[in-house]
Motif scaffolding. Structure first.
Motif, PDB file in Angstrom:
ATOM      1  N   ALA A 113      -4.054  25.507 -31.568  1.00 15.05           N
ATOM      2  CA  ALA A 113      -5.647  25.845 -30.849  1.00 15.05           C
ATOM      3  C   ALA A 113      -6.382  26.150 -32.148  1.00 15.05           C
ATOM      4  CB  ALA A 113      -5.340  26.737 -29.915  1.00 15.05           C
ATOM      5  N   ASN A 118      -9.206  23.573 -29.841  1.00 14.11           N
ATOM      6  CA  ASN A 118      -8.859  23.224 -28.264  1.00 14.11           C
ATOM      7  C   ASN A 118      -7.899  24.677 -28.006  1.00 14.11           C
ATOM      8  OD1 ASN A 118      -8.218  22.829 -25.790  1.00 14.11           O
ATOM      9  ND2 ASN A 118      -7.587  20.927 -26.230  1.00 14.11           N
ATOM     10  N   ASP A 120      -7.321  25.433 -24.992  1.00 11.96           N
ATOM     11  CA  ASP A 120      -6.552  25.335 -23.545  1.00 11.96           C
ATOM     12  C   ASP A 120      -5.664  24.270 -23.714  1.00 11.96           C
ATOM     13  OD1 ASP A 120      -5.470  25.046 -21.018  1.00 11.96           O
ATOM     14  OD2 ASP A 120      -7.545  24.837 -20.010  1.00 11.96           O
ATOM     15  N   SER A 121      -4.280  24.636 -23.916  1.00 15.37           N
ATOM     16  CA  SER A 121      -3.316  23.449 -24.284  1.00 15.37           C
ATOM     17  C   SER A 121      -3.308  22.662 -23.039  1.00 15.37           C
ATOM     18  CB  SER A 121      -1.912  24.172 -24.349  1.00 15.37           C
ATOM     19  OG  SER A 121      -1.470  24.743 -23.390  1.00 15.37           O
ATOM     20  N   ARG A 122      -3.818  22.879 -21.776  1.00 14.43           N
ATOM     21  CA  ARG A 122      -3.782  22.006 -20.770  1.00 14.43           C
ATOM     22  C   ARG A 122      -4.589  20.812 -21.060  1.00 14.43           C
ATOM     23  NH1 ARG A 122      -4.564  26.426 -16.239  1.00 14.43           N
ATOM     24  NH2 ARG A 122      -6.185  27.026 -18.060  1.00 14.43           N
ATOM     25  N   ARG A 123      -5.736  21.179 -21.470  1.00 21.53           N
ATOM     26  CA  ARG A 123      -6.631  20.156 -21.446  1.00 21.53           C
ATOM     27  C   ARG A 123      -6.001  19.072 -22.415  1.00 21.53           C
ATOM     28  NH1 ARG A 123     -11.865  23.762 -23.047  1.00 21.53           N
ATOM     29  NH2 ARG A 123     -12.059  25.142 -20.979  1.00 21.53           N
TER      30      ARG A 123
END
Length: 126
Positions: A113, A118, A120-123
């Motif tokens: 990250a 980034n 938000d790892s889900r994005r």
């Protein structure tokens, strides 16, 4: 024993900076490659900058001798940087740890990250 184990987990997570593949050593390697000490100063307290600048100059001077001297000088600079960094956290420096340690999923995700920006790892999976 369970209470003792709970205290060990946070300490291991905090000590990720002392790994040969950790962010502080990576910063040291980049600073030496680029000849730019400013790349590592964010990792230490203001009071330690003079020591880091001195170690950086010494390392660069020795690196020109031969490959063995370069390897030893790089290690010296990395150890000095991590020692000062850990002291700034109020933690002891016990040595540089080997690369490739199992740090669990959270620390590598956090490093990723920081590298990518980034949070938000889900994005990143969408």
């Amino acid at each position: 024993m369970l209470a003792a184990a709970a205290f060990l987990v946070p300490l291991a997570a905090q000590a990720h900076c002392d790994g040969l593949d950790g962010p502080v050593v990576k910063a040291a390697q980049k600073a030496l490659a680029d000849g730019n000490v400013n790349l590592v100063l964010a990792w230490v307290q203001k009071a330690d900058e003079t020591e880091i600048r001195h170690a950086f100059k010494e390392t660069l001077a020795v690196c020109t001798l031969n490959a063995q001297a370069r390897e030893l000088a790089d290690l010296y600079f990395s150890e000095t940087l991590v020692r000062c960094h850990r002291a700034g956290e109020g933690a002891p420096f016990t040595s540089l740890k080997p690369a490739g340690r199992n740090l669990g999923p959270a620390i590598p995700a956090g490093d990723k990250a920081l590298e990518t920006g980034n949070l938000d790892s889900r994005r990143s999976r969408l």
